[in-house]
Each structure stands twice: as structure tokens, then as C-alpha cells.
Design a protein around this motif. Structure first.
Motif, PDB file in Angstrom:
ATOM      1  N   GLU A 137       0.993  -1.677   0.029  1.00  0.00           N
ATOM      2  CA  GLU A 137      -0.108   0.045   0.131  1.00  0.00           C
ATOM      3  C   GLU A 137       0.685   1.036   0.158  1.00  0.00           C
ATOM      4  O   GLU A 137       0.152   2.320   0.414  1.00  0.00           O
ATOM      5  CB  GLU A 137      -0.759  -0.387   1.244  1.00  0.00           C
ATOM      6  N   ASP A 172       4.491   7.062   2.047  1.00  0.00           N
ATOM      7  CA  ASP A 172       5.124   6.892   2.999  1.00  0.00           C
ATOM      8  C   ASP A 172       6.036   8.053   3.388  1.00  0.00           C
ATOM      9  O   ASP A 172       6.590   8.846   3.111  1.00  0.00           O
ATOM     10  CB  ASP A 172       6.902   6.170   2.302  1.00  0.00           C
ATOM     11  N   CYS A 173       5.500   7.498   4.954  1.00  0.00           N
ATOM     12  CA  CYS A 173       6.209   8.356   5.701  1.00  0.00           C
ATOM     13  C   CYS A 173       6.985   8.073   6.418  1.00  0.00           C
ATOM     14  O   CYS A 173       8.320   8.838   6.875  1.00  0.00           O
ATOM     15  CB  CYS A 173       4.789   8.776   6.550  1.00  0.00           C
ATOM     16  N   GLY A 232       6.066  -4.897   8.246  1.00  0.00           N
ATOM     17  CA  GLY A 232       6.086  -6.501   8.274  1.00  0.00           C
ATOM     18  C   GLY A 232       6.266  -7.133   9.358  1.00  0.00           C
ATOM     19  O   GLY A 232       7.379  -8.275   9.044  1.00  0.00           O
ATOM     20  N   GLY A 274       5.508  -0.895  11.421  1.00  0.00           N
ATOM     21  CA  GLY A 274       4.818   0.156   9.725  1.00  0.00           C
ATOM     22  C   GLY A 274       4.326   1.738  10.472  1.00  0.00           C
ATOM     23  O   GLY A 274       4.270   2.689   9.880  1.00  0.00           O
TER      24      GLY A 274
HETATM   25  P1  AMP Z   1       1.969  -3.318   9.112  1.00  0.00           P
HETATM   26  O1  AMP Z   1       3.571  -3.419  10.385  1.00  0.00           O
HETATM   27  O2  AMP Z   1       3.622  -3.564   7.815  1.00  0.00           O
HETATM   28  O3  AMP Z   1       1.803  -4.715   9.274  1.00  0.00           O
HETATM   29  O4  AMP Z   1       2.071  -1.775   9.223  1.00  0.00           O
HETATM   30  C1  AMP Z   1       1.229  -1.162  10.052  1.00  0.00           C
HETATM   31  C2  AMP Z   1       1.081  -0.316   9.850  1.00  0.00           C
HETATM   32  O5  AMP Z   1       1.481   1.343   9.163  1.00  0.00           O
HETATM   33  C3  AMP Z   1      -0.265   0.210   8.687  1.00  0.00           C
HETATM   34  O6  AMP Z   1      -0.835   0.956   8.625  1.00  0.00           O
HETATM   35  C4  AMP Z   1       0.812   0.611   7.009  1.00  0.00           C
HETATM   36  O7  AMP Z   1       0.036   1.097   6.321  1.00  0.00           O
HETATM   37  C5  AMP Z   1       1.242   1.762   7.869  1.00  0.00           C
HETATM   38  N1  AMP Z   1       2.596   1.704   6.861  1.00  0.00           N
HETATM   39  C6  AMP Z   1       3.959   1.035   6.527  1.00  0.00           C
HETATM   40  N2  AMP Z   1       4.791   1.030   6.700  1.00  0.00           N
HETATM   41  C7  AMP Z   1       4.308   2.715   6.250  1.00  0.00           C
HETATM   42  C8  AMP Z   1       4.873   4.298   6.525  1.00  0.00           C
HETATM   43  N3  AMP Z   1       6.332   3.585   5.238  1.00  0.00           N
HETATM   44  N4  AMP Z   1       4.786   5.239   5.721  1.00  0.00           N
HETATM   45  C9  AMP Z   1       3.659   4.972   6.343  1.00  0.00           C
HETATM   46  N5  AMP Z   1       2.990   4.375   6.840  1.00  0.00           N
HETATM   47  C10 AMP Z   1       3.167   3.045   6.875  1.00  0.00           C
END
Ligand code: AMP
Ligand code: MG
Length: 658
Positions: A422, A439-440, A488, A546
Motif C-alpha cells: 500500500e 511513505d512517511c 511487515g 510500520g
Molecule cells: P505493518 O506493520 O506493515 O502491518 O504496518 C502497520 C501500519 O503502518 C499499516 O497501517 C501500514 O499501512 C502503516 N505503514 C507501514 N509502513 C508505512 C510507511 N512507510 N509510511 C506510513 N505508514 C506505514
């Protein structure tokens, strides 16, 4: 001679049963008794603790003993080394070991096998963490006791070495002397069992796995615990050596700021390099007998602070000299211009011809900076471990003695990767489609890491496909020393980091969950790779959660100390201060919280902390203006205004002018 200090032992009983009912444990007492009765007065059991069969509990108990000053000499665990589902002691201990000690394991096994083939039913590990030797014994009192007896006499030697004793001194006199001191004979186990020693192997009660040990010729490895998305590859062998500090030579210029010296720096030039005047005035020859220096003298030459030859000063002459200029050969001292009077000038009226010295009894060396009086040749000007600051003091010192290069710890190069199907570039034009997220993390982490003075490489965004992630990571492992990923690492089916690191890259996950808020899924792993010289080195991967706030908080709490460690900076990590709460703070009953806060120095001279507001881990705004993380403990009652709490400082502290 004074009595040598006692060696300190700790006993960690690993048993879920005993953790609920300490009276169920007997191994702890038995082991203490072995130290006391058979340790020939060398030992003191200073700690005994019981934990359940939980990896984190075991690790916490051990690191509390090893990762502190005045660490213990040996930690003996008992229990959890068998094949039952809940047996996790070796899995908990192995990743903590900085050095493996297969010899000790082997020794215990040989002793146990002489008693029973059930020796094969346990999975011991032994090794060193920091300065402490750690050995995992089986849970049954009998087995634990026999194993400890089999190595007890050798332990003092191992502990002394682990604690940093000089091995040359320790080994002077050869093996024979060592054997004699330890009370062991060559080729025999230090503790020999009687041949007819009958051995009842107890399988009966809950936590016992006998004292049996499997023969194992390599150090046991940590096995993957993550899910296998492909259900394909089987377990792999891996080792997890911690990365070594690399050393490099570096030019002495502004790029050196933030580097830490890996060796003492010695001056090869003196400062000043010549006898220099401290004042503007006249170089004179002081009379040896201290008789009057007063009188009127011809001005024979002029010495400015410029390089070049200066004529020798003869008795009865003086020379004009400026601050910092070299004394003419033959001159002994300088008289300040204030202590003189101009008597006659040259015919054109431009130069001084004669000057009267008013100063009485001028001494040899007066108003002179002698050669090497600031820095002597051979003097250590900076020590190993000192950091080159941007303030300039250290660079100035190095520059003053003409050091063009110094050896420093090599700063690691860091790669920053975002993950997630995403995630799109933060600067992508146009509206977001449903489900897209800007991407923050990557721009934030890159700028933080660069702000700390490290080189950081943008590794882009990896899709949530096993192949894509592996490819990104493999490529990154070739280019950087430390990889920081975000996203992830939670438990969703697309969370591929852990399995990719373990199964595809052969890495070791050292921890994958931390009881903290935010940042629970923070993961730390090392991956063995071959460097350009073909040597096996290990690279570090931090997989941060994330959620943007979790990513930044864990970046500060976990990654920064590691980068400091790798580059020799000490103490590592954020500085900790005590701050007074400006308002009430609610606590989480389960997890310690790192609350984003603003800390200012108030007019009362105290540090005051206030919250940045809503702390949800997706709310990036909670980091805006934050310069501190408040370390909030777990609890049910809120902390009150005025309470003092530890704060980790991330940024500058504003000072409210008094
Ligand atoms: P995840 O650990 O991949 O399940 O991510 C947890 C949350 O953080 C989800 O809502 C992701 O969309 C958000 N997220 C993951 N990577 C980023 C990123 N680089 N920038 C902003 N939000 C992120
Ligand atoms: Mg994701």
C-alpha cells in the motif's frame, strides 16, 4: 597477602511449576550446596531466582545479571533443556551468548555419558556474555548436581578469563601448573564417578528431564520460530556472531566530527615548535648573575611572527619582537614594550635606533613560551574512545600538531527500506487511490539517521512479496552494514520480514516482540554474509513496526544505541534526565510506554515535561515538536502533576530565560 575476592555465582531455576510454588524447587538449593561444599572456598552464590519456561523471562533474568557493572562470574541455569514442548532454555540463552563454549558442554556430556545413556536427552549450551559465563544444566537435582561437579574445578579459570584477566599471566607456568591449581589431573574428568555408581534416571516429576545431555559437536543454533510462507525450505544452520567494531583511517577535517578514535593519538611535533614571545616588546639577553638589565641598548633587528632567518642577538643589543614571533638566537627573555622608553630614532625618523629598558632583574625565559610548553613531542593528546566533537577542541588539537590522519571506528553505513503493497512515494503527484498510504517512514528515518551523523542510503519501497523483499534485502546486504526496515513485522499473513530473514537469508532473530508501547513488534536480527575479503561478517537488520510513530520511537530506542555501539560512541543511546510532569499522565496497565513529550528548562531551573497530545501510534503529529520520550512505567493509577519521571532526550532542550 590479602584473601582473593570470592567468585560470584547466580542460579536461575527455570520451571513454570517452581515459579508458582518455590517450594517445588530443589535444584536451586542443591546447586548452591555444591558451590559451597565443593567450591574450595572460591565461590559465593549471590543470586538465586526462579522463572517460568518463557524465553523472554529467562533472557530478562540473565541480562539483568550480565549487562551491568559488577556483573556476576557465572550463571548456572537449571531446567528447560529437554525435548518437551515447553523446554526453551537453550533457545533463550543461545542468542545471548557472545562467545560459545562447546568445550564445557562436551566435558559435561562426557561425564554424564559415563553414567547413563540418557545423557543424550538434554540440550545444553554454554558460553560467555559480556564478562559472565553462562551454563545451562538440566532440571533434575541429581543431573544438575553431577553436571556442575564435573566442571566446577575448571570454572574459576574460565571465569577469570571471561572477566578480563590477562591470559599471558594466567597461563604463565603452562598447563601442568594450571591443572595443579585447579586440582585436576590430565585426561580425567575433574569429578570422576565411581564405576558402580548406580544411577536412577528420574522421569517422574513435572520438570525433570534427567541430567542427560546430547553429544553435540557444534554450538546449538536458534531455530526459526516464525511462520514459513512457502512451507518449503527446511531449517538451516546459522551462527550469529555479533558484528565487530571495524577500524579505519580518516582524514583530519570536518568529516571527522562524530567519529570516535580507535587508538591514542601522540604528538609528533611540539607546540610551540620554537621559543616564542608572549608579548610585544624587546628580546634581551638577561645577565646570568641577575644583575641590572636596565640601560639603553641599540635595536639590532626586528622579529615579526613570520618564518625566516633572524640574526643572532649579541651582548649589548636588543631586538624588537611581536607576540608569537620567534626569539632571535642568543636572546633569553622578552621585556614588554610598556617597560621601555624610545631613546633615539634613525635619521629618517622611521625606525627605532635605541631603546631604554626600564625593567629590573629580567629573568631567563621571562615572557617566553618554551618549545613544547603547550604540547610535548610524544605526549598523548587524545585518547582511544574520545569522540571528535563539532565544537572544535579535538580537531584543533589534532591540527595544531599536524596530524593529517587518525584511526577511528568505522561508522556503519545504514540502508533504509519501507515495505508494504500500500505504500507509495510520499511525493507522488495526484490523489491517493483507495488503500494507498504515503511513505512517511523512509524520509523520516533517513533524515534522523543522517542527523545523527551517519551515511544513510535510500533503499526504496519493497512490495509484500517474498521474492521482492528477499531481493531488496540481499541487494542491501551488499551495500550497507545496517538495514532499517519498517512495516511487515506484525502477525498478519503478509508480514514477511521475520520469515525472509530467517528462512531465505539464514539470519537469526534475536528478538521479535518487545513489551512496550508503541513498538511491540520491533525485531532485531543479524545475518551472516561474506565481505569483499571473503570473511564471514554479520550484518544487522532492525525491522521496525510500520506505524510511523512506532517506527520513529523504536528507531531512537533500539537503532541509535546500536549505531553508537558500532561506531564506538559511549555511552550509547539517548541521554536520560529526570523531568517534572506538568500535568497528569495516565499509565498503561500492561506495557511500559514511551510517551512523546516536550521537555523545557523552566525558570525554576528544573526540567518540565508536557505531553504532545494524543499518543495513538499512527498519529505522526504526536512527534511534532517532541524532544523527549517519557519512560512511563506500567500501572493502574495515573502519575500526578509534579511527579518526577525519567525522560530520554531526543533533541535540544529549550531554556526559558530566567
Ligand atoms: P505493518 O506493520 O506493515 O502491518 O504496518 C502497520 C501500519 O503502518 C499499516 O497501517 C501500514 O499501512 C502503516 N505503514 C507501514 N509502513 C508505512 C510507511 N512507510 N509510511 C506510513 N505508514 C506505514
Ligand atoms: Mg505492511
Amino acid at each position: 597477602m590479602s584473601k582473593p575476592a570470592l567468585l560470584k555465582a547466580a542460579i536461575l531455576v527455570v520451571s513454570t511449576t517452581a515459579s508458582k510454588d518455590p517450594s517445588a524447587d530443589s535444584s536451586g538449593g542443591v546447586l548452591s550446596q555444591v558451590f559451597e561444599e565443593e567450591g574450595v572456598g572460591k565461590w559465593e552464590v549471590s543470586e538465586v531466582k526462579i522463572v517460568g519456561d518463557e524465553v523472554l523471562d529467562i533472557q530478562r533474568a540473565i541480562t539483568a545479571w550480565t549487562d551491568r557493572e559488577n556483573s556476576l562470574n557465572v550463571i548456572i541455569t537449571t531446567g528447560g533443556t529437554g525435548f518437551a514442548v515447553h523446554d526453551t532454555t537453550p533457545e533463550a540463552v543461545t542468542p545471548l551468548l557472545h562467545k560459545q563454549a562447546p568445550g564445557l558442554v562436551h566435558g559435561m556430556l562426557t561425564a554424564s555419558l559415563a553414567v547413563t545413556p540418557f545423557a543424550l536427552m538434554s540440550r545444553p549450551v554454554a558460553g560467555v556474555r559480556n564478562k559472565t559465563l553462562i551454563i545451562t544444566l538440566p532440571g533434575s537435582p541429581k543431573g544438575a548436581k553431577e553436571n556442575l561437579q564435573s566442571i566446577l574445578k575448571l570454572l574459576p579459570h574460565a571465569c577469570q578469563q571471561a572477566a578480563g584477566a590477562d591470559s599471558r599471566t594466567l597461563h604463565a607456568g603452562g598447563v601442568k601448573k594450571l591443572e595443579k591449581e585447579a586440582g585436576v589431573s590430565p585426561g580425567h574428568q575433574p569429578h570422576s564417578h565411581a564405576p558402580d555408581h548406580s544411577h536412577g534416571h528420574s522421569h517422574g516429576h513435572g520438570h525433570s528431564h534427567g541430567h542427560a545431555m546430547p553429544v553435540r559437536h557444534t554450538a546449538p543454533n536458534d531455530n526459526p520460530r516464525s511462520n514459513d510462507p512457502a512451507l518449503g525450505p527446511t531449517r538451516r544452520n546459522r551462527s550469529s556472531p555479533y558484528p565487530m567494531l571495524a577500524v579505519t583511517s580518516a582524514k583530519v577535517d570536518g568529516t571527522l566530527v562524530g567519529s570516535v578514535l580507535s587508538a591514542d593519538v601522540t604528538a609528533t611535533e611540539a607546540v610551540p615548535a620554537y621559543r616564542a614571545s608572549i608579548v610585544d616588546g624587546y628580546a634581551v639577553i638577561a645577565s646570568e648573575d641577575g644583575s641590572s638589565s636596565q640601560g639603553t641598548f641599540p635595536v639590532a633587528s626586528i622579529s615579526h611572527a613570520t618564518p625566516g632567518d633572524i640574526p643572532e642577538l649579541k651582548t649589548g643589543q636588543i631586538a624588537r619582537i611581536t607576540t608569537g614571533a620567534p626569539l632571535p638566537p642568543g636572546a633569553t627573555s622578552v621585556v614588554m614594550v610598556e617597560d621601555t622608553v624610545l631613546k633615539t630614532m634613525t635619521d629618517d625618523g622611521k625606525e627605532e635606533k635605541e631603546v631604554e629598558i626600564l625593567a629590573e632583574g629580567v629573568k631567563d625565559g621571562e615572557n617566553v613560551r618554551e618549545v613544547g610548553s603547550d604540547i610535548k613531542i610524544g605526549e598523548v593528546i587524545l585518547r582511544k574512545g574520545e569522540e571528535i566533537s563539532a565544537i572544535g577542541g579535538e580537531l584543533g588539537l589534532l591540527a595544531s600538531v599536524g596530524k593529517a590522519e587518525v584511526t577511528v571506528y568505522k561508522k556503519p553505513i545504514i540502508g533504509v527500506l519501507s515495505t508494504g503493497d500500500e505504500i507509495v512515494e510520499h511525493s507522488r503527484l495526484g490523489d491517493l487511490r483507495l488503500g494507498e498510504v504515503r511513505d512517511c517512514n523512509r524520509p523520516t528515518i533517513l533524515s534522523a539517521v543522517r542527523g545523527w551523523g551517519f551515511e544513510a542510503i535510500d533503499l526504496g519501497i519493497a512490495k509484500d512479496k517474498p521474492g521482492a523483499l528477499e531481493e531488496h534485502l540481499r541487494d542491501a546486504l551488499r551495500k550497507v552494514d545496517v538495514i532499517i526496515t519498517s512495516g511487515g513485522v506484525s502477525m498478519g499473513e503478509l508480514d514477511l520480514l521475520k520469515p525472509t530473514i530467517e528462512r531465505s537469508l539464514g539470519g537469526t532473530i534475536h528478538f521479535g516482540r518487545v513489551s512496550m508501547k508503541p513498538g511491540k513488534p520491533t525485531t532485531f536480527a543479524t545475518v551472516p554474509v561474506k565481505n569483499n575479503a571473503g570473511e564471514r561478517v554479520s550484518k544487522v537488520i532492525f525491522s521496525l513496526p510500520g506505524n510511523p510513530v512506532s517506527a520513529v520511537v523504536t528507531l531512537h530506542l533500539f537503532v541509535l544505541p546500536s549505531l553508537h555501539h558500532l561506531s564506538g560512541v559511549s555511552p550509547p543511546g539517548l541521554p536520560k534526565v529526570l523531568a517534572t510532569l506538568d500535568h497528569e499522565f495516565r499509565l498503561d496497565p500492561q506495557r511500559a510506554e514511551y510517551h512523546r513529550a516536550i521537555v523545557v528548562m523552566g525558570k525554576d531551573g528544573l526540567l518540565h515535561a508536557s505531553s504532545t497530545g494524543g499518543q495513538r501510534s499512527s498519529r505522526v503529529g504526536s512527534l511534532k515538536s517532541a524532544n523527549a520520550l517519557l519512560c512511563l512505567p506500567t500501572g493502574n493509577e495515573p502519575l500526578k502533576k509534579g511527579d518526577k519521571i525519567e525522560a530520554l532526550l531526543m533533541g535540544k532542550v529549550r531554556v526559558d530565560v530566567v
